[in-house]
Design an enzyme around this catalytic site. Structure first.
Site, PDB file in Angstrom:
ATOM      1  N   CYS A 426      35.930 -17.828 -27.180  1.00  0.00           N
ATOM      2  CA  CYS A 426      34.658 -18.247 -26.585  1.00  0.00           C
ATOM      3  C   CYS A 426      33.854 -17.010 -26.241  1.00  0.00           C
ATOM      4  CB  CYS A 426      34.904 -19.093 -25.332  1.00  0.00           C
ATOM      5  SG  CYS A 426      33.378 -19.690 -24.567  1.00  0.00           S
ATOM      6  N   HIS A 468      33.973 -27.732 -29.790  1.00  0.00           N
ATOM      7  CA  HIS A 468      33.905 -26.638 -28.820  1.00  0.00           C
ATOM      8  C   HIS A 468      32.511 -26.561 -28.197  1.00  0.00           C
ATOM      9  CE1 HIS A 468      35.119 -22.397 -27.572  1.00  0.00           C
ATOM     10  NE2 HIS A 468      33.812 -22.395 -27.348  1.00  0.00           N
ATOM     11  N   GLU A 469      31.461 -26.681 -29.024  1.00  0.00           N
ATOM     12  CA  GLU A 469      30.099 -26.578 -28.509  1.00  0.00           C
ATOM     13  C   GLU A 469      29.700 -27.817 -27.711  1.00  0.00           C
ATOM     14  OE1 GLU A 469      28.815 -23.711 -28.559  1.00  0.00           O
ATOM     15  OE2 GLU A 469      30.416 -23.016 -29.884  1.00  0.00           O
ATOM     16  N   HIS A 472      30.831 -27.420 -24.263  1.00  0.00           N
ATOM     17  CA  HIS A 472      29.955 -26.572 -23.458  1.00  0.00           C
ATOM     18  C   HIS A 472      28.815 -27.382 -22.845  1.00  0.00           C
ATOM     19  CE1 HIS A 472      31.336 -22.472 -23.606  1.00  0.00           C
ATOM     20  NE2 HIS A 472      31.429 -22.467 -24.931  1.00  0.00           N
TER      21      HIS A 472
END
Length: 503
Positions: A426, A468-469, A472
């Site tokens: 990250c 993953h995004e 976020h």
């Protein structure tokens, strides 16, 4: 936009004497041992355009001659040859350009033969010198020309920008605008404000001044030039050219002190949310205590936007051996100690907020370009808006094969297939890598810039990048997904840098 052909002479033909510039350019290319491709690269121009100038099929511009002079170190010979060429060449038929669309009132039929900008940074301020060669292909005389001065210290974060300019607006005294008509700034031009906003000015340059009135009549052409200043308090590290009139040649020069160690890149954007690197490279010339970056293109499409950005690396707090996380922080990536990464990002109301959405995506692509210069990503990469300090629900992903994915308001609505565990990194805590279990297949509901909802299925490595995004945007980090008892490892122990996903 369509253009007709322009009659020219070949360097070795019967009219070779009038094309002294092409002859001189060919001579200096041979003296310096440059191939045509190498010369084009050194000048920052497209190879085919340089070849056409050398063969006489294209008329060189003054800016082109200056770039050739700098690349070939001709001691002024090429500039002199260009002046002789301009003085002796016969009148040429002007290119025929198609209908003009979306022009400002009073500028119908106007064509920009050459748009050339030079932005110079010195002592905390930017000074822009803008030159345009205008051709009136309409039926009425043109008596004024509209210019736009638009600044943004924090592009992609309109709330922060609005606060800055409401508290400290851009002023006419700071801008110090001056304009001229004719080569060599022959005639000063009067001007009048059209729109006056805190961060935005529109100005009519008038084809009149102390020397009387000098309208641009149908069939005529002229040079206009104007300059203004903006301090770095108001202007961020970017410069954008928007093509609003039919334009034949667009060129930009950035002039920075060498001590700042500037790194420059470019993005081509349009009315969509997509952005791509420039199709041609940005040239660089290190002269004395200045670094000069130059770029140009031919026949840019209407409504295209060409955005140059830079990072003053000599000013950044980076030292040899800095940790990966410190490097990412210096590139503008928010680090995991910031509570903003634990908040759910605000969704866009599309298409109402389309312009804000485009600005954020431009900033995400800019961040991705900076990061990509600092690290190799064999598995692809992604950046979410909260990671660059913007509380909006959008992320971009760049896959290992070069595909660019933009996701507005994404939600994972279904997952399936096998679940595997692979290392992830990250940008917000780049000193470590951690093994994260993720499904092979995810179904993501998201919006496009027009507000249309769609569902896209992502698989394997791309599914991992997207998930993953999306995490976020929901205030989660990959460490929240790791199995109990499993800890990230230092990046020094990780052996997968530059490799692709394993399936």
């Amino acid at each position: 936009m369509t253009t007709g052909t322009t009659s020219t002479t070949e360097p070795g033909g019967p009219d070779a004497e009038v094309n002294v510039f092409a002859v001189e350019l060919e001579r200096w290319r041979d003296v310096r041992g440059f191939s045509r491709a190498a010369l084009a690269k050194a000048m920052g121009y497209d190879r085919s355009y340089v070849s056409k100038v050398l063969s006489g099929a294209e008329r060189p511009s003054e800016t082109f001659a200056g770039h050739a002079e700098a690349a070939l170190q001709a001691g002024g010979a090429l500039r002199s040859a260009f002046r002789d060429f301009e003085a002796n060449r016969p009148a040429k038929a002007r290119p025929v350009v198609g209908p003009v669309a979306d022009t400002a009132a009073g500028m119908g039929g106007l064509v920009v033969d050459h748009d050339d900008a030079t932005l110079r940074y010195e002592d905390g301020a930017y000074r822009l010198s803008q030159r345009r060669h205008l051709v009136n292909q309409g039926t009425e005389p043109i008596t004024r020309y509209l210019i736009r001065i638009s600044v943004d210290r924090y592009p992609g974060d309109p709330e922060r920008s609005n606060q800055l300019y409401s508290e400290n607006p851009l002023s006419w005294d700071e801008i110090d605008l001056h304009a001229w008509h004719g080569r060599g700034r022959a005639n000063p031009m009067d001007w009048t404000a059209h729109h006056d906003r805190d961060a935005f000015k529109e100005v009519w340059l008038l084809f009149s001044g102390a020397h009387g009135h000098f309208p641009l009549y149908p069939g005529e052409s002229c040079w206009i030039e104007y300059e203004y200043t903006v301090t770095e308090t108001h202007w961020g590290n970017w410069f954008q050219r928007a093509v609003r009139l039919p334009t034949r040649t667009l060129s930009v020069c950035l002039d920075f002190p060498a001590e700042l160690g500037a790194s420059v890149w470019g993005l081509h954007t349009s009315m969509t949310a997509q952005a791509a690197p420039f199709a041609t490279a940005i040239g660089r010339d290190d002269t004395g205590d200045r670094h000069i970056f130059s770029w140009s293109c031919e026949d840019p499409p209407l409504h295209a936007r060409y955005r140059l950005e830079w990072d003053f690396r000599g000013r950044a707090a980076r030292t040899a051996g800095a940790s990966p996380s410190k490097v990412m922080a210096s590139l503008g990536i928010v680090q995991d100690t910031d509570p903003a990464l634990r908040q759910v990002a605000r969704r866009f109301d599309l298409p109402t907020e389309a312009e804000d959405a485009r600005r954020v995506v431009t900033e995400l692509n800019s961040a991705a370009e900076r990061v990509a210069q600092a690290h190799t990503f064999g598995k692809g990469m992604g950046v979410a808006a909260p990671q660059i300090g913007i509380d909006r629900a959008v992320a971009i992903v760049r896959t290992p094969d070069g595909e660019a994915i933009t996701l507005f308001n994404p939600t994972i609505i279904e997952s399936g297939g096998e679940v595997d565990e692979q290392y992830e990194g990250c940008l917000s805590f780049f000193d470590v890598r951690g093994r994260v279990p993720r499904p092979h297949v995810i179904h993501v509901e998201h919006a496009d810039i027009d507000g249309q909802t769609k569902i896209t299925v992502f698989e394997r490595g791309v599914a991992r990048l997207v998930a993953h995004e999306v995490d976020h945007l929901n205030g989660k980090l990959y460490t929240d997904r790791m199995r109990d008892g499993v800890e990230p490892i230092p990046v020094e122990q990780y052996r997968g840098t530059g490799s692709t996903w394993k399936y």
